[in-house]
Design an enzyme around this catalytic site. Structure first.
Site: not given
Ligand code: 8Y7
Length: 260
Positions: A204, A238
């Site tokens: 990020k 994640r």
């Molecule tokens: C997150 C996410 C994204 C997160 C959850 C990226 C879909 C942006 N970030 N879902 N999604 N938590 N639960 O940089 O932090 O991956 S997308």
């Protein structure tokens, strides 16, 4: 949780079929790297991104989900659309990962129709299109925590039992670097809500702000962030770099009974 994006590159001529193939190949690689869950997303939620239609999102994620259900690795579908949730559940999704925390009209009902599918409720201030413009909080931790508590109540009122829920403070979703660091430092606060905490920090921009690295060169800071999140109580992280994350966490797990 390994990240798999299905977002067709408008500059390549392969279109949807090719992007699904690429996503499946990527998912298989993440399984080999040791992913415990795969998160499949067909709509970018990066800052400034525009929404896609229901049909477009279904065409992106459902073929990938169908190809992965036989692997027996639990598949999470990253969506905020009730229609996509319904189809994903029907096709065997293990989890719905909703960055909008089931606030879209019909979303609570869509996941309540099934008694098993897990749901990740994530906090976001604003919408992806504008969320990074001027995020403001009086007290970031208590505001995010109150929001997630309210969404847990909303889910329970809709008939979704608490053992199906996961919560996520939503790093980078309407937050400055300071907000994100405050949330990470106090991530253990969220464990008192009684459901597992998921954290997504991988690659990020907050990490790039710290190191100056662009999105393609943020693996080391991503590993550090994933490890910190787990030390602070996250049960699921994640990540894009599954193998490196698993290896870093293996060192932590070996140390765990020392009450670090
Ligand atoms: C997150 C996410 C994204 C997160 C959850 C990226 C879909 C942006 N970030 N879902 N999604 N938590 N639960 O940089 O932090 O991956 S997308």
């Amino acid at each position: 949780m390994g990240v798999v994006n299905v977002t067709p590159d408008s500059f390549s001529d392969g279109g949807l079929y090719q992007s699904a193939r690429q996503a499946i190949t990527h998912a298989m690689n993440l399984i080999d790297e040791g992913a415990d869950i795969l998160d499949i997303g067909g709509e970018s939620t990066r800052p400034g991104s525009q929404p896609v239609s229901i049909d477009e999102e279904l065409d992106r994620v459902i073929p990938v989900l169908e190809a992965l259900v036989n692997t027996h690795i639990p598949v999470s579908i990253d969506t905020s659309k009730p229609e996509v949730m319904r189809h994903a559940i029907e096709a065997g999704a293990f989890m719905i990962n909703d960055v909008n925390a089931l606030r879209s009209p019909g979303a609570l009902e869509a996941v309540a129709q099934n008694n098993h599918v897990k749901i990740c409720l994530m906090h976001m201030q604003g919408a992806p299109r504008n969320m990074q413009e001027n995020p403001q909080y009086k007290n970031i931790v208590s505001e995010v925590k109150d929001f997630l508590q309210q969404r847990i109540y909303a889910a329970e009122s809709a008939g979704i039992s608490q053992d199906r829920l996961v919560i996520d403070p939503g790093f980078g979703f309407g937050k400055t670097l300071q907000h994100n660091l405050e949330l990470l430092n106090q991530l253990d606060e969220f464990t008192t809500l009684g459901v597992p905490v998921l954290a997504g920090l991988s690659r990020k921009s907050m990490l790039g702000t710290i190191t100056g690295n662009n999105v393609h060169h943020r693996i080391h800071e991503s590993i550090a962030a994933a490890l910190l999140a787990v030390v602070k109580g996250a049960k699921i992280v994640r990540v894009h770099d599954v193998k490196a994350s698993k290896e870093a966490l293996a060192v932590y797990n070996a140390m765990k009974h020392y009450n670090l």
